[in-house]
Design a protein around this motif. Sequence first.
Motif, PDB file in Angstrom:
ATOM      1  N   TYR A  77     -20.007 -10.070  21.243  1.00  0.00           N
ATOM      2  CA  TYR A  77     -20.682 -11.170  20.544  1.00  0.00           C
ATOM      3  C   TYR A  77     -19.686 -11.996  19.733  1.00  0.00           C
ATOM      4  N   LEU A  78     -18.773 -11.311  19.042  1.00  0.00           N
ATOM      5  CA  LEU A  78     -17.776 -12.011  18.239  1.00  0.00           C
ATOM      6  C   LEU A  78     -16.880 -12.879  19.120  1.00  0.00           C
ATOM      7  N   ALA A  79     -16.481 -12.341  20.284  1.00  0.00           N
ATOM      8  CA  ALA A  79     -15.662 -13.123  21.212  1.00  0.00           C
ATOM      9  C   ALA A  79     -16.424 -14.342  21.716  1.00  0.00           C
ATOM     10  N   GLY A  80     -17.710 -14.175  21.975  1.00  0.00           N
ATOM     11  CA  GLY A  80     -18.531 -15.290  22.441  1.00  0.00           C
ATOM     12  C   GLY A  80     -18.659 -16.393  21.406  1.00  0.00           C
ATOM     13  N   LEU A  81     -18.765 -16.011  20.143  1.00  0.00           N
ATOM     14  CA  LEU A  81     -18.856 -17.012  19.077  1.00  0.00           C
ATOM     15  C   LEU A  81     -17.626 -17.901  19.056  1.00  0.00           C
ATOM     16  N   ALA A  82     -16.462 -17.288  19.249  1.00  0.00           N
ATOM     17  CA  ALA A  82     -15.219 -18.046  19.156  1.00  0.00           C
ATOM     18  C   ALA A  82     -14.926 -18.860  20.413  1.00  0.00           C
ATOM     19  N   PHE A  83     -15.255 -18.323  21.595  1.00  0.00           N
ATOM     20  CA  PHE A  83     -14.768 -18.936  22.829  1.00  0.00           C
ATOM     21  C   PHE A  83     -15.847 -19.545  23.734  1.00  0.00           C
ATOM     22  N   LEU A  84     -17.115 -19.145  23.558  1.00  0.00           N
ATOM     23  CA  LEU A  84     -18.164 -19.675  24.426  1.00  0.00           C
ATOM     24  C   LEU A  84     -19.035 -20.727  23.741  1.00  0.00           C
ATOM     25  N   VAL A  85     -19.361 -20.499  22.475  1.00  0.00           N
ATOM     26  CA  VAL A  85     -20.270 -21.416  21.785  1.00  0.00           C
ATOM     27  C   VAL A  85     -19.737 -22.850  21.742  1.00  0.00           C
ATOM     28  N   PRO A  86     -18.420 -23.089  21.542  1.00  0.00           N
ATOM     29  CA  PRO A  86     -17.939 -24.482  21.540  1.00  0.00           C
ATOM     30  C   PRO A  86     -18.213 -25.242  22.830  1.00  0.00           C
ATOM     31  N   ALA A 101     -23.304  -8.137  27.811  1.00  0.00           N
ATOM     32  CA  ALA A 101     -24.551  -8.608  27.201  1.00  0.00           C
ATOM     33  C   ALA A 101     -24.292  -9.243  25.844  1.00  0.00           C
ATOM     34  N   GLY A 102     -23.419  -8.614  25.038  1.00  0.00           N
ATOM     35  CA  GLY A 102     -23.101  -9.172  23.733  1.00  0.00           C
ATOM     36  C   GLY A 102     -22.361 -10.489  23.830  1.00  0.00           C
ATOM     37  N   LEU A 103     -21.438 -10.586  24.799  1.00  0.00           N
ATOM     38  CA  LEU A 103     -20.669 -11.811  24.988  1.00  0.00           C
ATOM     39  C   LEU A 103     -21.576 -13.010  25.245  1.00  0.00           C
ATOM     40  N   PHE A 104     -22.569 -12.819  26.108  1.00  0.00           N
ATOM     41  CA  PHE A 104     -23.431 -13.939  26.477  1.00  0.00           C
ATOM     42  C   PHE A 104     -24.696 -14.029  25.622  1.00  0.00           C
ATOM     43  N   ALA A 105     -24.873 -13.066  24.703  1.00  0.00           N
ATOM     44  CA  ALA A 105     -25.978 -13.172  23.743  1.00  0.00           C
ATOM     45  C   ALA A 105     -25.762 -14.312  22.767  1.00  0.00           C
ATOM     46  N   VAL A 106     -24.557 -14.901  22.769  1.00  0.00           N
ATOM     47  CA  VAL A 106     -24.315 -16.062  21.911  1.00  0.00           C
ATOM     48  C   VAL A 106     -25.092 -17.285  22.394  1.00  0.00           C
ATOM     49  N   VAL A 107     -25.872 -17.116  23.445  1.00  0.00           N
ATOM     50  CA  VAL A 107     -26.835 -18.160  23.812  1.00  0.00           C
ATOM     51  C   VAL A 107     -27.737 -18.467  22.618  1.00  0.00           C
ATOM     52  N   VAL A 108     -27.853 -17.512  21.685  1.00  0.00           N
ATOM     53  CA  VAL A 108     -28.630 -17.741  20.459  1.00  0.00           C
ATOM     54  C   VAL A 108     -28.098 -18.963  19.719  1.00  0.00           C
ATOM     55  N   GLN A 109     -26.777 -19.022  19.543  1.00  0.00           N
ATOM     56  CA  GLN A 109     -26.198 -20.131  18.789  1.00  0.00           C
ATOM     57  C   GLN A 109     -26.292 -21.449  19.554  1.00  0.00           C
ATOM     58  N   GLY A 168     -21.490 -21.950  15.784  1.00  0.00           N
ATOM     59  CA  GLY A 168     -20.694 -20.818  16.240  1.00  0.00           C
ATOM     60  C   GLY A 168     -19.697 -20.360  15.199  1.00  0.00           C
ATOM     61  N   GLY A 169     -19.002 -21.303  14.565  1.00  0.00           N
ATOM     62  CA  GLY A 169     -18.056 -20.944  13.523  1.00  0.00           C
ATOM     63  C   GLY A 169     -18.726 -20.313  12.324  1.00  0.00           C
ATOM     64  N   TYR A 170     -19.859 -20.862  11.930  1.00  0.00           N
ATOM     65  CA  TYR A 170     -20.625 -20.307  10.809  1.00  0.00           C
ATOM     66  C   TYR A 170     -21.043 -18.865  11.095  1.00  0.00           C
ATOM     67  N   MET A 171     -21.445 -18.599  12.337  1.00  0.00           N
ATOM     68  CA  MET A 171     -21.911 -17.259  12.675  1.00  0.00           C
ATOM     69  C   MET A 171     -20.779 -16.242  12.749  1.00  0.00           C
ATOM     70  N   ILE A 172     -19.532 -16.696  12.832  1.00  0.00           N
ATOM     71  CA  ILE A 172     -18.419 -15.753  12.719  1.00  0.00           C
ATOM     72  C   ILE A 172     -18.438 -15.107  11.334  1.00  0.00           C
ATOM     73  N   PHE A 173     -18.704 -15.906  10.302  1.00  0.00           N
ATOM     74  CA  PHE A 173     -18.845 -15.354   8.953  1.00  0.00           C
ATOM     75  C   PHE A 173     -19.992 -14.345   8.906  1.00  0.00           C
ATOM     76  N   TYR A 174     -21.095 -14.691   9.555  1.00  0.00           N
ATOM     77  CA  TYR A 174     -22.258 -13.794   9.621  1.00  0.00           C
ATOM     78  C   TYR A 174     -21.876 -12.457  10.250  1.00  0.00           C
ATOM     79  N   SER A 175     -21.187 -12.519  11.373  1.00  0.00           N
ATOM     80  CA  SER A 175     -20.837 -11.304  12.101  1.00  0.00           C
ATOM     81  C   SER A 175     -19.900 -10.414  11.291  1.00  0.00           C
ATOM     82  N   LEU A 176     -18.892 -11.028  10.671  1.00  0.00           N
ATOM     83  CA  LEU A 176     -17.949 -10.256   9.865  1.00  0.00           C
ATOM     84  C   LEU A 176     -18.630  -9.654   8.633  1.00  0.00           C
ATOM     85  N   GLY A 177     -19.508 -10.411   7.999  1.00  0.00           N
ATOM     86  CA  GLY A 177     -20.221  -9.894   6.829  1.00  0.00           C
ATOM     87  C   GLY A 177     -21.141  -8.743   7.187  1.00  0.00           C
TER      88      GLY A 177
END
Length: 420
Positions: free
Chosen positions: A54-63, A104-112, A333-342
């Motif tokens: 999921y974290l990888a998807g936020l950085a590389f797929l969401v953009p 599944a986690g990688l492409f679950a960034v469809v949420v964002q 996507g960038g905002y949710m990186i903070f979410y994931s780390l927190g």
Amino acid sequence: MELTFGRRALFAVVCAVAVATVYAAQPVLAQVGADLGVPDAELGWIVAAGQLGYLAGLAFLVPLGDLIDRRGLMVGHLGLAAVGTVLAAVAGRTWLLLLGQAIAGLFAVVVQTTVAYAAALATPDERGRVLGTVTSGVVVGILGGRVAAGALATAWGWRAVYSALAALLIGLALLVRTFLPPDPRTDHASYRQALASLGRLFGDQLFVSRGLIAFFLFASFGTLWSGLALPLGSAPWQLSTAQIGLFGIAGLAGALGAARAGRWADAGLAHAVTGGALVLLAAAWLAIAQASWSLWLVGAGVLVLDFAVQAVHVSNQHLLTAAYPDRTSSVIGGYMIFYSLGSGLGATATTTAFAATGWTGSSILGAAFAACALLVWTFSRRSAPRGAGLRHSPYRTAPAAACGAAGASGQRERCGARQA
């Protein structure tokens, strides 16, 4: 365009099912370990695989959502997430389950992508209401998904959970393709430019301040939901897993009640809602800390905490999508990186605190995270110059006169973003 109720509901369901693929493993870890022979000490890697994907998807797929048709992107990501859940469902070895979880986690960034697309399709006057509805689906997926997964696993085994998710993901891909409008944007930027744009956001005060609030907000959230089973499963309560899961209903009720925060944000109250909700978040821990003698206080605290978390989350996304309407996917996507780390910090720290000082220590930790978020909110409000955080926004040149009483909806939106 104005989004119909049916389309808003579809966006919310996509978010609920997609995010459930990341958290579905949590209530079934014991069954998975017994079936595949995974030692208890290594079970955490099953959840971690999905989170890392999921974290990888936020950085590389969401953009990608700022470059290509977001409807098509949603269809593709839902289908690929289904591939991951199918692999998990048929896994006979641990490595295959981990691979399925990671996919599944990688492409679950469809949420964002979904949240960003809903915000882009909404008119400025309804954006907060739409975000409140759509992000409610995320809460249903996180909290309600655990309850549903536990029930399915009890009846038919843990593989049934992943099989059901795969069927739902495929069905949603077909519904998205049929009922959502195509993305009208034409953006000729390259993928490298999109990643560079995401990177530049981390030098912007509005984005960083809202990201830090989210970091501490979800650290507090993770402290609760990753640690609550520890005191409730111990003396004097010794509740079963199913009984502990019922507290998720209180959290779900609180979070869904905060959907109203979107309307408050539409009315220009996003900043005030953030401050008030963070005060509630800290206060909720006073009740949650009483787990040794009162389950009613814990339930009330859980309800208030989840209300506060969702209210801040909706307000944050409203302000960011209003400030960066030309690249909502990247900013979400960038905002949710903070979410994931927190969330990861809270989940890790709460078990350490509980082992050292019991639930009192975990509660102090959760309240401290809430206090940090409140400090960031206070400091950013006092230190931000007029128009701060909008260097990259097309609204940055809006004249001060646009903040007058009379103005078009676009002027009101510019004014609201500037004053945030």
